[in-house]
Motif scaffolding. Structure first.
Motif, PDB file in Angstrom:
ATOM      1  N   GLU A 155      17.652 -93.972   1.963  1.00  0.00           N
ATOM      2  CA  GLU A 155      16.937 -95.172   1.938  1.00  0.00           C
ATOM      3  C   GLU A 155      17.866 -96.308   2.572  1.00  0.00           C
ATOM      4  O   GLU A 155      17.248 -97.113   3.237  1.00  0.00           O
ATOM      5  N   ARG A 156      18.906 -96.442   1.858  1.00  0.00           N
ATOM      6  CA  ARG A 156      19.877 -97.519   2.270  1.00  0.00           C
ATOM      7  C   ARG A 156      20.250 -97.664   3.768  1.00  0.00           C
ATOM      8  O   ARG A 156      20.378 -98.777   4.276  1.00  0.00           O
ATOM      9  N   PHE A 157      20.506 -96.562   4.267  1.00  0.00           N
ATOM     10  CA  PHE A 157      20.571 -96.430   5.729  1.00  0.00           C
ATOM     11  C   PHE A 157      19.578 -97.033   6.600  1.00  0.00           C
ATOM     12  O   PHE A 157      19.844 -97.728   7.551  1.00  0.00           O
ATOM     13  N   PHE A 158      18.260 -97.113   6.233  1.00  0.00           N
ATOM     14  CA  PHE A 158      17.125 -97.727   6.712  1.00  0.00           C
ATOM     15  C   PHE A 158      16.901 -99.226   6.261  1.00  0.00           C
ATOM     16  O   PHE A 158      16.059 -99.646   6.926  1.00  0.00           O
ATOM     17  N   SER A 159      17.828 -99.740   5.352  1.00  0.00           N
ATOM     18  CA  SER A 159      17.394-100.818   4.736  1.00  0.00           C
ATOM     19  C   SER A 159      17.470-102.117   5.651  1.00  0.00           C
ATOM     20  O   SER A 159      18.222-102.163   6.684  1.00  0.00           O
ATOM     21  N   TRP A 160      16.483-103.080   5.576  1.00  0.00           N
ATOM     22  CA  TRP A 160      16.278-104.237   6.258  1.00  0.00           C
ATOM     23  C   TRP A 160      16.108-105.372   5.088  1.00  0.00           C
ATOM     24  O   TRP A 160      15.179-105.491   4.674  1.00  0.00           O
ATOM     25  N   LEU A 163      13.131 -89.159   1.760  1.00  0.00           N
ATOM     26  CA  LEU A 163      14.359 -89.894   1.898  1.00  0.00           C
ATOM     27  C   LEU A 163      15.367 -89.551   0.670  1.00  0.00           C
ATOM     28  O   LEU A 163      16.555 -89.335   0.907  1.00  0.00           O
ATOM     29  N   GLU A 199       7.789-100.055   9.697  1.00  0.00           N
ATOM     30  CA  GLU A 199       7.610 -98.602   9.069  1.00  0.00           C
ATOM     31  C   GLU A 199       6.495 -98.380   8.706  1.00  0.00           C
ATOM     32  O   GLU A 199       5.636 -96.973   8.792  1.00  0.00           O
ATOM     33  N   PHE A 203      12.504-101.788   2.846  1.00  0.00           N
ATOM     34  CA  PHE A 203      11.972-101.077   4.254  1.00  0.00           C
ATOM     35  C   PHE A 203      11.578-102.157   5.283  1.00  0.00           C
ATOM     36  O   PHE A 203      11.011-103.096   4.930  1.00  0.00           O
ATOM     37  N   ARG A 204      11.636-101.284   6.586  1.00  0.00           N
ATOM     38  CA  ARG A 204      11.213-102.517   7.730  1.00  0.00           C
ATOM     39  C   ARG A 204       9.566-102.772   7.321  1.00  0.00           C
ATOM     40  O   ARG A 204       9.197-101.509   7.490  1.00  0.00           O
ATOM     41  N   TYR A 232       7.117 -90.207   2.489  1.00  0.00           N
ATOM     42  CA  TYR A 232       8.273 -90.434   3.469  1.00  0.00           C
ATOM     43  C   TYR A 232       9.595 -90.804   2.568  1.00  0.00           C
ATOM     44  O   TYR A 232      10.815 -90.425   2.613  1.00  0.00           O
TER      45      TYR A 232
END
Lengths: 358, 126
Positions: free
Chosen positions: A219-224, A341, A232, A228-229, A337
């Protein structure tokens, strides 16, 4: 221990009034400072006659044999009953003492565990790459805010999972739109709850929220900006033509808003960076620069809040554009989703070590 | 030319503007003189984000940096009173009408009401 050795009260009382005796016996209990062993215990003892060990009764009875056995049978019985009462009362006091001792121990254990938890949380933050943590300690309030959030978030994830399962079941069962609407509303409300929780802990430690240590690694990999964005949310199902247009507009607005906030964040990084780096390096004093930088970092909290606000608005706009069924499917997809993750993170963390090449 | 580095739309020299004695009056006057007006503070990064948002949409906002105006403090206070104490810069007016702080701007962009307002004020075409 204060409980007196069993007294043979009958030796102090005139024996011939059984009810009177029992009354005074009740008082005796109270004077021993044991409100729990009230006169009701006397009634209890009647029921316990089978349960009480016969041996104790016999022990108690033995001395009573010293009394004039020519005394009428009822008096004997009463004395025996009283003795049993005393024994029961004594046991009750012992049990209570043991229980209180146990409670005290548990309480100490709990305090120790809480301290341990705080310590481990701190360590977790250190290992999150927060270098300054080793030099500047975290205040007690920061820790308790974070500890509280972690517990609440754990519960949040559990509830989230339950809601996803309910949604899936409901969609497969083809329940009515009205009932589905309720599920959709509570699903959305659950996200809003998370944003509130994040806002609170952001005030305690905004870096904690932004770093995403509270989430799993994937989840952290996609963090903004701490989550989440919002865009998304916009991967969607079959839509009507009208909906396609509205979703397209929403996608565009969402993207523009995200870009604006991202650029604001970049500006903040530049500002803080140049403040920290500013001033003559030749001098050893950096306190003014660091102090100024701290003021500027306050802005980070408003960015985290604004990002969550954007997530919330996007969710709400989606629920306006979509039908109930579509919204339910959307929420299910979103929740699923994140669930996947998290599973990915777990799998990744437990993957077998790579074989080292010769 | 627009929105490159620090040249936002147009920075109007405020000292040449008409001097309303009441800061609120001044705010309202300035707000009605351009299609999109942002009251900002030069060091505020959220204000930067707001400016980027409008530029990204192809709009040229008129920006007033309150920290660079001698009467900026009063105007900032007047704006805070207008919006309620929790609201701070950036504060946006479109077509002379108050939109609000960043929260409201974001919300109205997402719910689709911002673009029509911009078109109405002549700040956006098509």
């Amino acid at each position: 221990m204060n409980s007196p050795t069993p007294q043979f009260v009958p030796s102090r009382l005139s024996i011939y009034e059984p009810i009177h005796q029992i009354g005074i016996w009740g008082e005796n209990f109270k004077r021993n400072g044991n409100p729990n062993t009230s006169t009701s215990l006397i009634v209890e003892v009647d029921n316990k006659l089978e349960n009480e060990s016969e041996t104790t009764s016999h022990e108690m009875l033995a001395p009573t044999n010293n009394y004039e056995q020519e005394a009428s049978k009822p008096i004997d019985k009463i004395q025996r009953r009283l003795a049993q009462n005393r024994e029961a009362a004594r046991k009750s006091r012992l049990r209570k003492k043991a229980y209180v001792q146990q409670l005290e121990n548990s309480r100490l254990k709990l305090i120790q565990l809480e301290q341990e938890l705080q310590r481990v949380t701190q360590q977790g933050l250190y290992m999150g790459g927060v270098l300054e943590g080793s030099h500047i300690g975290f205040s007690g309030t920061v820790n308790s805010g974070i500890a509280a959030f972690e517990m609440e978030y754990g519960r949040w994830v559990d509830v989230q999972h339950r809601q996803i399962c309910e949604l899936r079941t409901a969609l497969n069962a083809h329940i009515s739109d009205i009932e589905l609407r309720i599920l959709v509303k509570s699903g959305m409300g659950h996200y809003f709850e998370l944003f509130r929780m994040k806002s609170t802990v952001a005030k305690a430690d905004v870096f904690y929220v932004i770093s995403g240590v509270w989430k799993t690694s994937a989840e952290r990999f996609f963090s903004w900006i701490g989550g989440f964005r919002p865009s998304e949310l916009l991967k969607l199902d079959p839509l009507t033509e009208q909906q396609i247009l509205e979703v397209c507009n929403l996608k565009q607005s969402c993207q523009q808003a995200e870009d604006a906030l991202s650029q604001g964040m970049e500006k903040l990084q530049e500002t803080v960076s140049s403040t920290v780096a500013g001033g003559p390096v030749a001098e050893d004093s950096y306190i003014p620069q660091v102090a100024t930088a701290m003021e500027k970092l306050e802005a980070l909290v408003s960015f985290v809040n604004q990002a969550d606000h954007l997530r919330q608005e996007t969710l709400q706009q989606m629920s306006r554009i979509l039908t109930t069924r579509q919204a339910a499917r959307g929420l299910l997809a979103l929740g699923e989703y994140f669930h996947r993750l998290r599973a990915l993170s777990t799998l990744w963390a437990t993957r077998p070590p790579e074989p080292s090449l010769p | 030319m627009y929105c490159e580095g620090d040249s936002w739309g147009c920075y109007l020299p405020m000292s040449l503007r008409s001097m309303g004695s009441d800061p609120m009056e001044r705010v309202v006057k300035l707000a009605s003189e351009s299609a999109v007006v942002i009251f900002s503070v030069s060091s505020c990064c959220m204000c930067h984000a707001a400016k980027r948002l409008f530029c990204g949409m192809g709009v040229n906002p008129t920006v007033y940096e309150l920290d660079q105006d001698p009467r900026g403090k009063e105007m900032e206070m007047a704006l805070t009173t207008l919006l309620g104490n929790s609201q701070t810069v950036p504060i946006v007016f479109i077509g002379g009408k108050l939109i609000g702080a960043m929260d409201r701007v974001m919300a109205s962009h997402i719910n689709g009401s911002l673009v029509p307002l911009l078109k109405e004020a002549g700040a956006l075409w098509l």
